[in-house]
Design a protein around this motif. Structure first.
Motif, PDB file in Angstrom:
ATOM      1  N   PRO A 159      24.649 -46.139  26.213  1.00 50.62           N
ATOM      2  CA  PRO A 159      25.178 -47.555  25.572  1.00 50.62           C
ATOM      3  C   PRO A 159      26.637 -47.230  25.443  1.00 50.62           C
ATOM      4  N   GLU A 160      27.261 -49.122  25.593  1.00 51.25           N
ATOM      5  CA  GLU A 160      28.885 -49.259  25.761  1.00 51.25           C
ATOM      6  C   GLU A 160      29.544 -48.399  24.413  1.00 51.25           C
ATOM      7  N   ARG A 161      30.575 -48.422  24.953  1.00 52.81           N
ATOM      8  CA  ARG A 161      31.634 -47.524  23.890  1.00 52.81           C
ATOM      9  C   ARG A 161      31.643 -48.196  22.594  1.00 52.81           C
ATOM     10  N   ASP A 162      31.272 -48.924  22.638  1.00 54.66           N
ATOM     11  CA  ASP A 162      31.453 -49.556  21.381  1.00 54.66           C
ATOM     12  C   ASP A 162      30.065 -49.229  20.169  1.00 54.66           C
ATOM     13  N   ASN A 163      29.136 -48.653  20.724  1.00 56.67           N
ATOM     14  CA  ASN A 163      27.735 -48.913  20.251  1.00 56.67           C
ATOM     15  C   ASN A 163      27.281 -47.186  20.383  1.00 56.67           C
ATOM     16  N   LEU A 164      27.987 -46.706  20.487  1.00 56.43           N
ATOM     17  CA  LEU A 164      27.755 -44.655  20.139  1.00 56.43           C
ATOM     18  C   LEU A 164      28.081 -44.813  18.787  1.00 56.43           C
ATOM     19  N   ARG A 165      27.131 -43.736  18.906  1.00 54.96           N
ATOM     20  CA  ARG A 165      26.797 -43.652  17.447  1.00 54.96           C
ATOM     21  C   ARG A 165      27.090 -42.445  16.927  1.00 54.96           C
ATOM     22  N   TRP A 166      28.633 -42.529  16.768  1.00 54.30           N
ATOM     23  CA  TRP A 166      29.377 -41.408  16.489  1.00 54.30           C
ATOM     24  C   TRP A 166      29.803 -40.827  14.484  1.00 54.30           C
ATOM     25  N   ASP A 167      28.636 -41.598  14.226  1.00 50.74           N
ATOM     26  CA  ASP A 167      28.527 -41.490  12.832  1.00 50.74           C
ATOM     27  C   ASP A 167      27.245 -40.316  12.427  1.00 50.74           C
ATOM     28  N   ILE A 168      26.036 -40.869  13.316  1.00 51.56           N
ATOM     29  CA  ILE A 168      25.221 -39.715  13.594  1.00 51.56           C
ATOM     30  C   ILE A 168      25.749 -38.676  14.367  1.00 51.56           C
ATOM     31  N   ILE A 169      26.034 -38.236  15.174  1.00 51.43           N
ATOM     32  CA  ILE A 169      26.227 -37.557  16.392  1.00 51.43           C
ATOM     33  C   ILE A 169      27.956 -36.191  15.560  1.00 51.43           C
ATOM     34  N   GLU A 170      28.077 -36.454  14.758  1.00 53.39           N
ATOM     35  CA  GLU A 170      29.257 -36.103  14.346  1.00 53.39           C
ATOM     36  C   GLU A 170      28.622 -35.474  12.812  1.00 53.39           C
ATOM     37  N   LEU A 171      27.695 -35.985  11.971  1.00 52.43           N
ATOM     38  CA  LEU A 171      26.686 -35.826  11.286  1.00 52.43           C
ATOM     39  C   LEU A 171      26.044 -34.518  11.397  1.00 52.43           C
ATOM     40  N   LEU A 172      25.307 -34.543  12.768  1.00 50.44           N
ATOM     41  CA  LEU A 172      24.538 -33.733  13.302  1.00 50.44           C
ATOM     42  C   LEU A 172      25.417 -32.314  13.759  1.00 50.44           C
ATOM     43  N   PHE A 173      26.383 -32.031  14.214  1.00 50.21           N
ATOM     44  CA  PHE A 173      26.861 -31.218  14.566  1.00 50.21           C
ATOM     45  C   PHE A 173      27.621 -30.765  13.373  1.00 50.21           C
ATOM     46  N   PHE A 174      28.054 -31.575  12.249  1.00 48.83           N
ATOM     47  CA  PHE A 174      28.186 -30.353  11.427  1.00 48.83           C
ATOM     48  C   PHE A 174      27.173 -29.979  10.248  1.00 48.83           C
ATOM     49  N   ALA A 175      26.402 -30.566  10.677  1.00 52.71           N
ATOM     50  CA  ALA A 175      25.103 -29.824   9.696  1.00 52.71           C
ATOM     51  C   ALA A 175      24.324 -29.279  10.596  1.00 52.71           C
ATOM     52  N   TYR A 176      24.612 -28.959  11.828  1.00 55.62           N
ATOM     53  CA  TYR A 176      24.283 -27.926  12.788  1.00 55.62           C
ATOM     54  C   TYR A 176      24.659 -26.243  12.049  1.00 55.62           C
ATOM     55  N   ARG A 177      26.324 -27.777  12.447  1.00 54.03           N
ATOM     56  CA  ARG A 177      27.177 -25.570  12.620  1.00 54.03           C
ATOM     57  C   ARG A 177      27.355 -24.774  11.029  1.00 54.03           C
ATOM     58  N   ASP A 178      26.412 -25.772   9.608  1.00 52.57           N
ATOM     59  CA  ASP A 178      26.711 -25.084   8.378  1.00 52.57           C
ATOM     60  C   ASP A 178      25.440 -24.734   8.862  1.00 52.57           C
ATOM     61  N   PHE A 179      23.931 -25.151   9.391  1.00 56.85           N
ATOM     62  CA  PHE A 179      22.465 -24.768   8.762  1.00 56.85           C
ATOM     63  C   PHE A 179      23.219 -23.683   9.427  1.00 56.85           C
ATOM     64  N   VAL A 180      23.394 -23.162  10.944  1.00 66.11           N
ATOM     65  CA  VAL A 180      23.517 -21.686  11.533  1.00 66.11           C
ATOM     66  C   VAL A 180      24.495 -20.907  10.395  1.00 66.11           C
ATOM     67  N   GLY A 181      25.786 -21.635  10.039  1.00 63.53           N
ATOM     68  CA  GLY A 181      26.079 -20.217   9.931  1.00 63.53           C
ATOM     69  C   GLY A 181      26.086 -19.884   8.817  1.00 63.53           C
ATOM     70  N   ASP A 182      25.124 -20.449   8.064  1.00 60.79           N
ATOM     71  CA  ASP A 182      24.718 -19.135   6.900  1.00 60.79           C
ATOM     72  C   ASP A 182      24.284 -17.877   7.312  1.00 60.79           C
ATOM     73  N   PRO A 183      23.444 -18.056   8.647  1.00 60.23           N
ATOM     74  CA  PRO A 183      22.632 -17.262   9.213  1.00 60.23           C
ATOM     75  C   PRO A 183      23.873 -16.141   9.956  1.00 60.23           C
ATOM     76  N   ASP A 184      24.873 -16.707  10.659  1.00 62.72           N
ATOM     77  CA  ASP A 184      26.037 -16.127  11.710  1.00 62.72           C
ATOM     78  C   ASP A 184      26.362 -15.004  10.518  1.00 62.72           C
ATOM     79  N   GLN A 185      26.973 -15.496   9.380  1.00 68.32           N
ATOM     80  CA  GLN A 185      27.391 -14.785   8.247  1.00 68.32           C
ATOM     81  C   GLN A 185      26.867 -13.354   8.444  1.00 68.32           C
ATOM     82  N   GLU A 186      25.382 -13.540   8.244  1.00 66.53           N
ATOM     83  CA  GLU A 186      24.205 -12.206   7.884  1.00 66.53           C
ATOM     84  C   GLU A 186      24.681 -11.770   8.612  1.00 66.53           C
ATOM     85  N   LEU A 187      23.900 -12.443  10.195  1.00 66.98           N
ATOM     86  CA  LEU A 187      23.671 -11.322  11.890  1.00 66.98           C
ATOM     87  C   LEU A 187      24.958 -10.406  12.201  1.00 66.98           C
ATOM     88  N   GLU A 188      25.985 -10.976  12.026  1.00 66.09           N
ATOM     89  CA  GLU A 188      27.577 -10.361  12.188  1.00 66.09           C
ATOM     90  C   GLU A 188      27.613  -8.845  11.109  1.00 66.09           C
TER      91      GLU A 188
END
Length: 180
Positions: free
Chosen positions: A21-50
């Motif tokens: 997609p052209e620069r103006d049509n990139l889905r930054w909103d969902i890309i960033e939400l997925l990034f942070f959702a993944y970070r927090d989704f795996v972050g809970d187990p990460d602490q336990e696994l450590e």
């Protein structure tokens, strides 16, 4: 290093660029939400696994071995899309510490089949409990009736061009559960 002419890209580069997609049509909103959702989704187990000296690779291996008892090492490599060397280190630690056992196949003695031990099952259930709490909290916010939409979205995000046996099993189970 080859010379790259940015003014006149190759036909292959032009074709690849047209698929993006052209620069103006990139889905930054969902890309960033997925990034942070993944970070927090795996972050809970990460602490336990450590506390066990484990990381995300250990979590992924334990998850699939628990969910698919008797999973072949070869299939696990396909699911995780990692090298034998990468899996070897993680698998050895999980075997040595008693979270997983490895058995030879009944029909083919070359097969290495993986099973979670009770100790491994307890760990996976604890980690899944942390993630389920986060999922349930999010579903409560958007409404449980939207859970199907979320699942459809996530299934649509998965590349089905190169399906593997476990993913096929997951989709078969999802389709079966939908019919019941």
């Amino acid at each position: 290093m080859p010379d790259i002419n940015f003014a006149n890209p190759s036909p292959d580069a032009a074709a690849a660029k047209s698929a993006v997609p052209e620069r103006d049509n990139l889905r930054w909103d969902i890309i960033e939400l997925l990034f942070f959702a993944y970070r927090d989704f795996v972050g809970d187990p990460d602490q336990e696994l450590e506390a066990f000296g484990f990381g995300r690779a250990h979590h992924r291996v334990m998850h699939f071995v628990y969910r698919y008892p008797g999973l072949k090492v070869a299939d696990l490599l396909d699911v995780l899309r990692i090298t034998k060397q990468s899996l070897g280190r993680v698998l050895k630690q999980l075997l040595d510490e008693g979270y997983i056992v490895q058995k030879t196949g009944d029909n083919d003695r070359r097969q290495r089949l993986l099973y979670a031990t009770p100790k491994g099952e307890a760990l996976v259930q604890k980690l899944a409990g942390l993630q389920t709490t986060r999922i349930n909290r999010a579903l409560a916010e958007i409404g449980p009736e939207d859970a199907e939409t979320v699942k459809r979205f996530l299934r649509a995000m998965i590349d089905r061009e190169d399906p593997d046996k476990v993913l096929e099993t997951i989709f078969a189970n999802v389709n079966q559960a939908t019919k019941e």
